[in-house]
Enzyme design. Structure first.
Site, PDB file in Angstrom:
ATOM      1  N   MET A   1      35.999  41.235  33.032  1.00 45.25           N
ATOM      2  CA  MET A   1      37.130  40.321  32.787  1.00 45.25           C
ATOM      3  C   MET A   1      36.763  39.367  31.651  1.00 45.25           C
ATOM      4  O   MET A   1      35.635  38.873  31.596  1.00 45.25           O
ATOM      5  CB  MET A   1      37.434  39.516  34.046  1.00 45.25           C
ATOM      6  CG  MET A   1      37.702  40.383  35.265  1.00 45.25           C
ATOM      7  SD  MET A   1      38.222  39.385  36.658  1.00 45.25           S
ATOM      8  CE  MET A   1      38.240  40.638  37.955  1.00 45.25           C
TER       9      MET A   1
ATOM     10  N   HIS B   1      35.738  49.102  34.619  1.00 46.77           N
ATOM     11  CA  HIS B   1      37.166  48.762  34.607  1.00 46.77           C
ATOM     12  C   HIS B   1      37.330  47.585  33.651  1.00 46.77           C
ATOM     13  O   HIS B   1      36.994  46.449  33.995  1.00 46.77           O
ATOM     14  CB  HIS B   1      37.593  48.422  36.052  1.00 46.77           C
ATOM     15  CG  HIS B   1      38.986  47.882  36.159  1.00 46.77           C
ATOM     16  ND1 HIS B   1      39.460  47.254  37.290  1.00 46.77           N
ATOM     17  CD2 HIS B   1      40.015  47.871  35.269  1.00 46.77           C
ATOM     18  CE1 HIS B   1      40.709  46.896  37.109  1.00 46.77           C
ATOM     19  NE2 HIS B   1      41.071  47.246  35.889  1.00 46.77           N
TER      20      HIS B   1
ATOM     21  N   ASP C   1      33.767  45.538  37.345  1.00 44.66           N
ATOM     22  CA  ASP C   1      34.943  44.822  36.842  1.00 44.66           C
ATOM     23  C   ASP C   1      34.594  43.906  35.682  1.00 44.66           C
ATOM     24  O   ASP C   1      33.821  42.962  35.840  1.00 44.66           O
ATOM     25  CB  ASP C   1      35.572  43.995  37.970  1.00 44.66           C
ATOM     26  CG  ASP C   1      36.330  44.867  38.954  1.00 44.66           C
ATOM     27  OD1 ASP C   1      37.197  45.640  38.514  1.00 44.66           O
ATOM     28  OD2 ASP C   1      36.036  44.783  40.161  1.00 44.66           O
TER      29      ASP C   1
ATOM     30  N   SER D   1      33.481  47.568  44.598  1.00 45.79           N
ATOM     31  CA  SER D   1      33.590  46.688  43.437  1.00 45.79           C
ATOM     32  C   SER D   1      32.524  45.612  43.541  1.00 45.79           C
ATOM     33  O   SER D   1      32.536  44.798  44.468  1.00 45.79           O
ATOM     34  CB  SER D   1      34.967  46.034  43.401  1.00 45.79           C
ATOM     35  OG  SER D   1      34.900  44.898  42.557  1.00 45.79           O
TER      36      SER D   1
ATOM     37  N   PHE E   1      41.091  38.910  40.280  1.00 48.60           N
ATOM     38  CA  PHE E   1      40.363  38.327  41.414  1.00 48.60           C
ATOM     39  C   PHE E   1      40.196  39.350  42.524  1.00 48.60           C
ATOM     40  O   PHE E   1      41.085  40.184  42.743  1.00 48.60           O
ATOM     41  CB  PHE E   1      41.117  37.111  41.967  1.00 48.60           C
ATOM     42  CG  PHE E   1      41.352  36.062  40.928  1.00 48.60           C
ATOM     43  CD1 PHE E   1      40.362  35.139  40.611  1.00 48.60           C
ATOM     44  CD2 PHE E   1      42.543  36.026  40.219  1.00 48.60           C
ATOM     45  CE1 PHE E   1      40.561  34.193  39.608  1.00 48.60           C
ATOM     46  CE2 PHE E   1      42.758  35.090  39.220  1.00 48.60           C
ATOM     47  CZ  PHE E   1      41.760  34.171  38.916  1.00 48.60           C
TER      48      PHE E   1
ATOM     49  N   ASP F   1      42.933  50.284  43.437  1.00 48.43           N
ATOM     50  CA  ASP F   1      42.069  49.109  43.311  1.00 48.43           C
ATOM     51  C   ASP F   1      42.830  47.861  43.734  1.00 48.43           C
ATOM     52  O   ASP F   1      43.796  47.474  43.079  1.00 48.43           O
ATOM     53  CB  ASP F   1      41.615  48.998  41.844  1.00 48.43           C
ATOM     54  CG  ASP F   1      40.634  47.863  41.600  1.00 48.43           C
ATOM     55  OD1 ASP F   1      40.237  47.176  42.552  1.00 48.43           O
ATOM     56  OD2 ASP F   1      40.256  47.689  40.421  1.00 48.43           O
ATOM     57  N   GLY F   2      42.370  47.254  44.829  1.00 46.08           N
ATOM     58  CA  GLY F   2      42.907  45.961  45.243  1.00 46.08           C
ATOM     59  C   GLY F   2      43.393  45.967  46.677  1.00 46.08           C
ATOM     60  O   GLY F   2      44.328  46.688  47.028  1.00 46.08           O
TER      61      GLY F   2
ATOM     62  N   MET G   1      39.166  44.871  31.973  1.00 43.36           N
ATOM     63  CA  MET G   1      40.338  43.972  31.983  1.00 43.36           C
ATOM     64  C   MET G   1      40.160  43.032  30.803  1.00 43.36           C
ATOM     65  O   MET G   1      39.875  41.834  30.957  1.00 43.36           O
ATOM     66  CB  MET G   1      40.402  43.221  33.319  1.00 43.36           C
ATOM     67  CG  MET G   1      40.841  44.116  34.463  1.00 43.36           C
ATOM     68  SD  MET G   1      40.433  43.442  36.089  1.00 43.36           S
ATOM     69  CE  MET G   1      38.755  44.024  36.260  1.00 43.36           C
TER      70      MET G   1
ATOM     71  N   HIS H   1      31.884  50.417  41.061  1.00 40.11           N
ATOM     72  CA  HIS H   1      33.047  49.916  40.302  1.00 40.11           C
ATOM     73  C   HIS H   1      32.666  48.572  39.671  1.00 40.11           C
ATOM     74  O   HIS H   1      32.284  47.634  40.359  1.00 40.11           O
ATOM     75  CB  HIS H   1      34.253  49.761  41.232  1.00 40.11           C
ATOM     76  CG  HIS H   1      35.509  49.363  40.518  1.00 40.11           C
ATOM     77  ND1 HIS H   1      36.284  50.254  39.809  1.00 40.11           N
ATOM     78  CD2 HIS H   1      36.120  48.156  40.394  1.00 40.11           C
ATOM     79  CE1 HIS H   1      37.321  49.622  39.292  1.00 40.11           C
ATOM     80  NE2 HIS H   1      37.241  48.339  39.621  1.00 40.11           N
TER      81      HIS H   1
ATOM     82  N   MET I   1      46.489  49.650  40.059  1.00 39.72           N
ATOM     83  CA  MET I   1      46.170  48.349  40.656  1.00 39.72           C
ATOM     84  C   MET I   1      47.159  48.076  41.785  1.00 39.72           C
ATOM     85  O   MET I   1      48.381  48.155  41.592  1.00 39.72           O
ATOM     86  CB  MET I   1      46.293  47.226  39.620  1.00 39.72           C
ATOM     87  CG  MET I   1      45.311  47.263  38.471  1.00 39.72           C
ATOM     88  SD  MET I   1      43.583  47.211  38.961  1.00 39.72           S
ATOM     89  CE  MET I   1      43.503  45.677  39.877  1.00 39.72           C
TER      90      MET I   1
HETATM   91  C1  DX5 Z   1      40.614  42.924  40.611  1.00 42.08           C
HETATM   92  C2  DX5 Z   1      39.521  43.964  40.478  1.00 42.08           C
HETATM   93  C3  DX5 Z   1      39.166  44.628  41.741  1.00 42.08           C
HETATM   94  C4  DX5 Z   1      38.671  43.727  42.823  1.00 42.08           C
HETATM   95  C5  DX5 Z   1      39.020  44.353  44.120  1.00 42.08           C
HETATM   96  O1  DX5 Z   1      41.068  42.557  39.359  1.00 42.08           O
HETATM   97  O2  DX5 Z   1      39.905  44.968  39.567  1.00 42.08           O
HETATM   98  O3  DX5 Z   1      38.243  45.693  41.510  1.00 42.08           O
HETATM   99  O4  DX5 Z   1      37.308  43.483  42.783  1.00 42.08           O
HETATM  100  O5  DX5 Z   1      38.653  43.473  45.120  1.00 42.08           O
HETATM  101  P1  DX5 Z   1      39.177  43.618  46.612  1.00 42.08           P
HETATM  102  O6  DX5 Z   1      38.724  44.973  47.100  1.00 42.08           O
HETATM  103  O7  DX5 Z   1      38.495  42.503  47.314  1.00 42.08           O
HETATM  104  O8  DX5 Z   1      40.666  43.497  46.582  1.00 42.08           O
HETATM  105 ZN    ZN Z   2      38.643  46.805  39.381  1.00 42.50          ZN
END
Ligand code: DX5
Ligand code: ZN
Length: 221
Positions: A38, A68, A36, A9, A145, A177-178, A70, A34, A139
């Protein structure tokens, strides 16, 4: 293609050197980027959009980009990420007014489509769309975050999702993811995941290749 795919990510990358960071992590053995997205509305954070995806393509990134989303609503950004060169586009079903239409939009644009489930989002959103999916993303933290801790209950949800994918007969990747790290990736794979997002676990280390190699060694056991 690796049966297990590592998807760093870029949320945890150094945004001031993003092209170089993506080059480095791909050279270190990553399979998928990946990405992200937001919007400070669906999630309480604001990141990067289609222009940055397009810039990575222009920079020369040919690896799959896994956008991804969000965001809410989703359809306008789906269209923009299709044009920006995304490979996978995933969105959260509760963020779309018309899930089937949004999934169709992604495939009509030549991209691979996926749904994302927050830790407390029920899997019943899968009921009528299995034939429209290329990816299911679970997730294992609440979205917004990087650097959060893996929620252990996700392992049962992974097992259930794996059963549903296998029973469907469709070719659907199961992404997690996470909070994915070297020390938990193996049990996550055993629960059914085949695609592993890892942000802080890779980008917060000095040697990306060493970390990805350690993850692959865990997966090979
Ligand atoms: C969170 C994201 C993730 C995040 C994962 O909302 O979707 O992709 O970057 O980060 P880590 O691997 O640090 O948990
Ligand atoms: Zn993600």
């Amino acid at each position: 293609m690796n049966p297990f795919q590592i998807a760093p990510s870029i949320l945890s990358a150094d945004f001031a050197r993003l092209g170089e960071e993506v080059d480095n992590v791909l050279a270190a053995g990553a399979d998928i980027v990946h990405f992200d997205v937001m919007d400070n509305h669906y999630v309480p954070n604001l990141t990067i959009g289609p222009m940055v995806c397009e810039a990575l393509r222009k920079h020369g990134v040919t690896a799959p980009i896994d956008a991804h989303l969000m965001v809410s609503p989703v359809d306008d950004l789906i269209r923009m990420f299709i044009d920006a060169g995304a490979t996978y586009i995933t969105f959260h079903p509760e963020a779309s007014q018309h899930i089937d239409r949004s999934l169709q939009l992604i495939r009509d644009g030549g991209c691979k489509a996926g749904l994302v489930f927050n830790p407390a989002t029920p899997l019943h959103y899968l009921d009528h769309v299995m034939d429209r999916l290329d990816m299911i993303l679970l997730m294992s933290v609440n979205p917004g975050f990087g650097g959060q801790k893996f929620i252990p209950g996700t392992l049962d949800k992974l097992r259930e999702t794996r059963q549903r994918i296998d029973a469907s007969g469709h070719n659907i990747r199961l992404e997690i993811d996470g909070g994915v790290k070297v020390d938990n990736i193996r049990e996550i794979a055993e629960a059914g995941a085949d695609t592993f997002v890892a942000g802080s676990a890779i980008f917060n280390t000095e040697d990306y290749k060493a970390t990805i190699d350690q993850m692959r060694a865990e997966l090979a056991q």
